[in-house]
Design a protein around this motif. Structure first.
Motif: not given
Length: 234
Positions: A152-156, A187-193
């Motif tokens: 989706f190339n966006q974090r939600i 694993s780096e704590g970022k929301n997936v895209i």
């Protein structure tokens, strides 16, 4: 039904990373996959639907932005979506009573500094979201359960993307649908895209991620993979 989506960053199946990717997929034993930015021969034996090979960038014909894969036969295949959507980034069909919509929504700078170099930032992304909204609305009339999955190339929830871009994505997804990857972190704590979205008729459980790096440090992709189990509520 075990579902998996993963952007493979064009890793060759003959490479070390490609071999590990195939092992990771085999271990999860998926019933359905949406694999994005992939070399066709990376996928195992099964029933495959490929997006249009023309996604606006030169390649040797072995690459596809979206590939839907299933253990079972596909029916009612659609590789267009909507005419206004950027080409080569969509594939949809029905298997086991569920319509799967595989997407690779263009990233912020698609055809801005590379490719055709004739677009503004987010222009291709917004065009895709607008077309996707109509596609989902059309297929929702069939009353067949729907699962939308892919890149989706966006974090939600929203992080750094412009508010109007985030709103365009949410408008493409009916309010009755559930984004089961919303808030899921890597694993780096970022929301997936990469995401999996399901209509109200479906239930999900056991959503997990596949790391970008193998235990030996080999980089598998610039995206984490997503695996989830979905089923009809009835």
């Amino acid at each position: 039904m075990r579902c998996l989506t993963w952007n493979l960053e064009w890793k060759l199946p003959t490479s070390g990373a490609g071999a590990i990717i195939r092992e990771e997929i085999a271990q999860r034993n998926p019933d359905v996959m949406c694999i994005t930015e992939a070399v066709i021969s990376t996928l195992p034996q099964g029933h495959r639907i490929e997006a249009n090979l023309d996604y606006g960038y030169d390649h040797d014909g072995s690459r596809r932005k979206v590939i839907l894969w299933s253990r079972n036969l596909w029916e009612d295949v659609d590789t267009i979506g909507a005419e206004e959507m950027p080409t080569g980034r969509f594939a949809s069909a029905v298997t086991q009573g569920i319509r799967f919509i595989g997407v690779c929504i263009p990233w912020r700078d698609a055809h801005v500094k590379t490719g055709k170099k004739n677009k503004k930032p987010w222009q291709e992304h917004l065009a895709y979201c607008a077309g996707l909204q109509g596609v989902i609305e059309r297929y929702s009339r069939d009353r067949t359960p729907i699962c939308v999955l892919g890149d989706f190339n966006q974090r939600i929830a929203r992080l750094t993307q412009p508010a109007h871009v985030f709103d365009a994505l949410l408008q493409a997804i009916p309010s009755s649908f559930r984004i089961i990857t919303s808030g899921l972190k890597d694993s780096e704590g970022k929301n997936v895209i990469d995401h999996i979205v399901i209509s109200d008729e479906l239930h999900s459980e056991m959503t997990t991620t596949i790391p970008r790096f193998a235990p030996d440090g080999t980089r598998l992709s610039d995206h984490v993979g997503i695996a989830s189990t979905i089923s009809n509520k009835q």
